[in-house]
Design a protein around this motif. Structure first.
Motif, mmCIF file in Angstrom:
data_model
loop_
_atom_site.group_PDB
_atom_site.id
_atom_site.type_symbol
_atom_site.label_atom_id
_atom_site.label_comp_id
_atom_site.label_asym_id
_atom_site.label_seq_id
_atom_site.Cartn_x
_atom_site.Cartn_y
_atom_site.Cartn_z
ATOM 1 N N TYR A 58 -9.395 4.399 2.392
ATOM 2 C CA TYR A 58 -10.603 3.998 3.125
ATOM 3 C C TYR A 58 -10.346 2.697 3.895
ATOM 4 O O TYR A 58 -10.694 2.565 5.084
ATOM 5 C CB TYR A 58 -11.753 3.833 2.129
ATOM 6 C CG TYR A 58 -12.973 3.121 2.658
ATOM 7 C CD1 TYR A 58 -13.948 3.813 3.365
ATOM 8 C CD2 TYR A 58 -13.163 1.756 2.419
ATOM 9 C CE1 TYR A 58 -15.085 3.156 3.841
ATOM 10 C CE2 TYR A 58 -14.286 1.098 2.883
ATOM 11 C CZ TYR A 58 -15.246 1.805 3.592
ATOM 12 O OH TYR A 58 -16.353 1.150 4.054
ATOM 13 N N LEU A 59 -9.722 1.715 3.240
ATOM 14 C CA LEU A 59 -9.392 0.451 3.901
ATOM 15 C C LEU A 59 -8.390 0.658 5.030
ATOM 16 O O LEU A 59 -8.503 0.067 6.107
ATOM 17 C CB LEU A 59 -8.831 -0.542 2.875
ATOM 18 C CG LEU A 59 -9.784 -1.019 1.776
ATOM 19 C CD1 LEU A 59 -9.024 -1.851 0.741
ATOM 20 C CD2 LEU A 59 -10.938 -1.828 2.365
ATOM 21 N N TYR A 60 -7.415 1.525 4.788
ATOM 22 C CA TYR A 60 -6.365 1.766 5.773
ATOM 23 C C TYR A 60 -6.934 2.410 7.040
ATOM 24 O O TYR A 60 -6.447 2.146 8.149
ATOM 25 C CB TYR A 60 -5.301 2.677 5.151
ATOM 26 C CG TYR A 60 -4.155 3.013 6.070
ATOM 27 C CD1 TYR A 60 -3.167 2.077 6.357
ATOM 28 C CD2 TYR A 60 -4.057 4.272 6.654
ATOM 29 C CE1 TYR A 60 -2.109 2.382 7.194
ATOM 30 C CE2 TYR A 60 -3.003 4.586 7.498
ATOM 31 C CZ TYR A 60 -2.034 3.642 7.766
ATOM 32 O OH TYR A 60 -0.999 3.939 8.598
ATOM 33 N N LEU A 61 -7.955 3.238 6.878
ATOM 34 C CA LEU A 61 -8.506 4.003 8.001
ATOM 35 C C LEU A 61 -9.703 3.335 8.665
ATOM 36 O O LEU A 61 -10.314 3.919 9.559
ATOM 37 C CB LEU A 61 -8.903 5.407 7.520
ATOM 38 C CG LEU A 61 -7.742 6.289 7.036
ATOM 39 C CD1 LEU A 61 -8.268 7.574 6.419
ATOM 40 C CD2 LEU A 61 -6.786 6.593 8.182
ATOM 41 N N LEU A 62 -10.069 2.132 8.239
ATOM 42 C CA LEU A 62 -11.184 1.442 8.885
ATOM 43 C C LEU A 62 -10.882 1.206 10.369
ATOM 44 O O LEU A 62 -9.722 0.976 10.743
ATOM 45 C CB LEU A 62 -11.443 0.098 8.199
ATOM 46 C CG LEU A 62 -12.155 0.136 6.841
ATOM 47 C CD1 LEU A 62 -12.222 -1.261 6.255
ATOM 48 C CD2 LEU A 62 -13.561 0.726 6.977
ATOM 49 N N ALA A 97 1.093 1.882 -6.050
ATOM 50 C CA ALA A 97 2.224 1.082 -5.560
ATOM 51 C C ALA A 97 2.941 1.809 -4.431
ATOM 52 O O ALA A 97 3.363 1.205 -3.432
ATOM 53 C CB ALA A 97 3.184 0.785 -6.708
ATOM 54 N N HIS A 98 3.086 3.127 -4.567
ATOM 55 C CA HIS A 98 3.754 3.913 -3.522
ATOM 56 C C HIS A 98 2.911 3.928 -2.249
ATOM 57 O O HIS A 98 3.441 3.798 -1.137
ATOM 58 C CB HIS A 98 3.971 5.348 -4.015
ATOM 59 C CG HIS A 98 4.778 6.190 -3.080
ATOM 60 N ND1 HIS A 98 6.155 6.147 -3.034
ATOM 61 C CD2 HIS A 98 4.389 7.079 -2.126
ATOM 62 C CE1 HIS A 98 6.577 6.982 -2.107
ATOM 63 N NE2 HIS A 98 5.524 7.568 -1.542
ATOM 64 N N ALA A 99 1.590 4.070 -2.400
ATOM 65 C CA ALA A 99 0.703 4.074 -1.236
ATOM 66 C C ALA A 99 0.756 2.731 -0.504
ATOM 67 O O ALA A 99 0.797 2.673 0.736
ATOM 68 C CB ALA A 99 -0.724 4.383 -1.674
ATOM 69 N N LEU A 100 0.783 1.638 -1.263
ATOM 70 C CA LEU A 100 0.851 0.316 -0.647
ATOM 71 C C LEU A 100 2.189 0.109 0.064
ATOM 72 O O LEU A 100 2.260 -0.556 1.102
ATOM 73 C CB LEU A 100 0.643 -0.768 -1.710
ATOM 74 C CG LEU A 100 -0.783 -0.912 -2.239
ATOM 75 C CD1 LEU A 100 -0.823 -1.878 -3.409
ATOM 76 C CD2 LEU A 100 -1.724 -1.391 -1.135
ATOM 77 N N VAL A 107 1.837 1.608 3.420
ATOM 78 C CA VAL A 107 1.103 0.721 4.329
ATOM 79 C C VAL A 107 2.012 -0.394 4.831
ATOM 80 O O VAL A 107 2.019 -0.730 6.025
ATOM 81 C CB VAL A 107 -0.131 0.123 3.615
ATOM 82 C CG1 VAL A 107 -0.839 -0.879 4.520
ATOM 83 C CG2 VAL A 107 -1.091 1.223 3.193
ATOM 84 N N LYS A 108 2.796 -0.955 3.941
ATOM 85 C CA LYS A 108 3.689 -2.055 4.314
ATOM 86 C C LYS A 108 4.745 -1.603 5.305
ATOM 87 O O LYS A 108 5.082 -2.321 6.256
ATOM 88 C CB LYS A 108 4.346 -2.633 3.057
ATOM 89 C CG LYS A 108 5.152 -3.906 3.304
ATOM 90 C CD LYS A 108 5.650 -4.489 2.000
ATOM 91 C CE LYS A 108 6.368 -5.799 2.236
ATOM 92 N NZ LYS A 108 6.849 -6.403 0.963
ATOM 93 N N ARG A 109 5.285 -0.394 5.113
ATOM 94 C CA ARG A 109 6.306 0.136 6.025
ATOM 95 C C ARG A 109 5.720 0.388 7.416
ATOM 96 O O ARG A 109 6.383 0.161 8.430
ATOM 97 C CB ARG A 109 6.895 1.431 5.472
ATOM 98 C CG ARG A 109 7.889 1.235 4.328
ATOM 99 C CD ARG A 109 8.314 2.582 3.753
ATOM 100 N NE ARG A 109 8.949 3.419 4.756
ATOM 101 C CZ ARG A 109 10.250 3.388 5.050
ATOM 102 N NH1 ARG A 109 11.042 2.549 4.410
ATOM 103 N NH2 ARG A 109 10.754 4.169 5.967
#
Length: 338
Positions: A48-52, A88-91, A94-96
């Motif tokens: 949700y945060l990533y897609l804002l 952790a994998h999802a974050l 995002v970092k990549r």
């Protein structure tokens, strides 16, 4: 529970917590589903945060997750879902994709830079004498700017009753500070050193020049007796940087504390001394020491000549070229002989 946090921390946490509640409302989740959340719910919140619409960075998403976890734990739940491997994998994803943005590092106001700034000030002006005193005391005392000057015009953090004078030193009493949440109080001693940037002399000069002399008056004052504020300090430091041709965007009031720590590191003081003088409770003091151009130049010269680094015990103090020629199985023997 919320009063266990500093007011500024609680205010920051409300941002991420507001996002968490908005996420729950948008998904039609009940309070039982949010407190505590399942690992899948935490992952959904991350998405949700990533897609804002307003792009949020990796570091901000991590902060918001921390804020959400805080309210979950304060309500009596363990918050284990915020530590699952899938998160952790999802974050990492995002970092990549977005990178780990870090704000530009501030330039430290070291003792040497202080000697460049001070001649630009007319200490016959009350405002300038206040600025000179804040600069010198801030750098030598490794003060956080908020410990010396207030954020607002109508308040003060340091009053004249907090300063005790002796022949060659002034003791500044901090009733509370960032690393003193229980308000035990701490004394920071400023000594006279006879230099042009002497913090004792700068503070004493402004002490006598200040319009208001009563114990409840601010230590650092403007012409009308009002408190010299953080915004004034911040703007003044930027103006001084402009005046000497430096990038003013990389300076702020916090450059004083960074400059004090960096100056001690340049002079070769050990880590535990820097940590004690700066009143750091953790190893975070390491973030405040900057590699200056002067230090880089010295290192480059040492590397080029293969010279020894004085005051260190690495490889027994032997020259760099000699050390690099050693094999791993002989290093211990050389250490013992040296």
């Amino acid at each position: 529970m919320t009063r266990g946090l500093a007011s500024s921390t609680a205010k920051n946490y409300k941002v991420g917590q507001s996002h968490y509640l908005s996420f729950g409302a948008s998904r039609g989740l009940s309070s039982q589903q949010l407190f505590p959340p399942s690992p899948a719910t935490v992952l959904a919140f991350t998405a949700y945060l990533y897609l804002l619409p307003s792009t949020i960075s990796y570091s901000t998403i991590k902060s918001y997750l921390c804020h959400a976890k805080s309210i979950v734990t304060m309500l009596g739940h363990d918050g284990e879902s915020f530590s699952c491997p899938r998160l952790a994998h999802a974050l990492r994803t995002v970092k990549r994709e977005r990178g780990s943005k870090t704000r530009q590092k501030r330039i430290p106001i070291t003792i040497s830079l202080l000697s460049v700034f001070l001649p630009l000030l007319d200490r016959c002006l009350t405002k300038h004498s206040a600025l000179a005193a804040v600069l010198c005391v801030g750098v030598y005392g490794l003060f956080r700017s908020g410990e010396l000057v207030p954020k607002q015009n109508n308040s003060a953090t340091l009053f004249r009753r907090h300063v005790c004078w002796e022949d060659d030193k002034a003791t500044i009493r901090l009733d509370h500070s960032k690393t003193d949440p229980f308000r035990v109080g701490v004394d920071v001693v400023i000594y006279a050193n006879g230099t042009d940037s002497c913090p004792f002399a700068a503070l004493r000069h402004h002490w006598h020049a200040a319009p208001l002399q009563h114990p409840n008056a601010p230590v650092f004052q403007n012409d009308d007796g009002s408190a010299f504020t953080y915004s004034q300090l911040n703007n003044s430091v930027k103006n001084l940087a402009d005046a000497v041709g430096l990038d003013h965007t990389r300076f702020s009031g916090h450059s004083l504390r960074i400059g004090g720590a960096t100056s001690l590191a340049i002079l070769g003081y050990p880590a535990h001394v820097i940590q004690a003088l700066g009143r750091w409770k953790s190893l975070s003091y390491q973030l405040y020491t900057r590699m200056t151009d002067e230090t880089r130049r010295s290192v480059a010269q040492k590397l080029g000549s293969g010279g020894r680094v004085e005051g260190t015990n690495y490889f027994g103090g032997m020259a760099l070229n000699d050390a690099c020629s050693l094999s791993l199985d002989t290093i211990e023997a050389v250490w013992k002989t040296k």
